[in-house]
Enzyme design. Structure first.
Site: not given
Ligand code: IMP
Ligand code: MG
Length: 173
Positions: A42, A97-98, A101, A103, A105, A129, A157, A163
Site C-alpha cells: 500500500g 505506512e499507508d 487501522d 495497529g 501490523t 484510522k 486497495d 491503488r
C-alpha cells in the site's frame, strides 16, 4: 449493488499533507542517519511522494507483511513475506505506512525491527484510522486522522483494486 466511491481527500490535499510531513521529517532527521522502511504494498505511492519532498539524504527499504485476506477486517495474524535487506543496526529507522487501522501490523513491525537493534524507531502513517484500534501503537507522524470507513486510492486497495487512483475515497459496499 455496485461499489461506490465517495471522495475523501483530493490530490491537492494529499500533496499539502505530504509536504508538511516531509518538512517535519527533514527537520527532525537533519543530523541523523535515516533509514526509511516502507510497508508494501500500500505504501508505494505515498513513499514515492514523501521521499521526493525530503531535503535530507535517506536510504529506503521495504518490508512486506500479510495480515489482510481479501476482506476489509484484519485477521490479526501478521507475517513477514519480505524481509528488510538494509542493515539498520545503530541507525535511525522510520517505518512508513499507508494506513494504521487495528495497529497489529505496526505492533508486529516494531517488534520485528527491534531484533536488528536500530538506534531509534519511529512511525509515519499517511492515515491514522482510529475506530478499530486494538493495540495502542505510537504514530509519530500522522497525515490525516479518520475515525472509520474503508478507504481506497493513493496506494490503498480493496481486494487489489483502486491503488492507482490519485485521490483517496471512501468505499461504500
Ligand atoms: P492494521 O494491522 O489493522 O493496522 O492494518 C494495517 C493494514 O491494513 C494497512 O497497511 C492496510 O494495508 C490495510 N488497511 C487497513 N485499513 C484499510 C483501509 O481503509 N483501506 C485499505 N487498506 C486498509
Ligand atoms: Mg499496508
Amino acid at each position: 449493488m455496485p461499489e461506490e466511491l465517495l471522495p475523501v481527500l483530493s490530490r491537492a490535499e494529499i500533496a499539502q499533507t505530504v509536504k508538511s510531513l516531509a518538512r517535519q521529517i527533514s527537520k527532525d532527521y537533519a543530523k541523523k542517519d535515516l533509514c526509511i522502511i516502507g510497508v508494501l504494498n500500500g505504501v508505494f505511492v505515498f513513499l514515492a511522494d514523501l521521499v521526493r519532498e525530503l531535503t535530507i539524504a535517506v536510504q529506503v527499504d521495504f518490508v512486506r507483511l500479510a495480515s489482510y485476506g481479501s476482506g476489509t477486517v484484519s485477521s490479526g495474524n501478521v507475517q513477514t513475506t519480505k524481509e528488510i535487506e538494509l542493515d539498520v543496526k545503530d541507525r535511525d529507522v522510520l517505518i512508513v505506512e499507508d494506513i494504521v487501522d487495528s495497529g497489529l501490523t505496526i505492533d508486529f513491525l516494531l517488534k520485528y525491527l527491534e531484533q536488528f537493534h536500530p538506534k531509534s524507531i519511529k512511525v509515519c502513517a499517511f492515515i491514522d484510522k482510529t475506530e478499530r484500534r486494538q493495540v495502542q501503537v505510537p504514530i509519530d507522524y500522522v497525515g490525516h486522522v479518520v475515525d472509520s470507513g474503508f478507504l481506497v486510492g493513493y496506494g490503498l486497495d480493496f481486494d487489489e483494486k483502486y491503488r492507482e487512483l490519485p485521490e483517496i475515497y471512501h468505499l461504500k459496499l
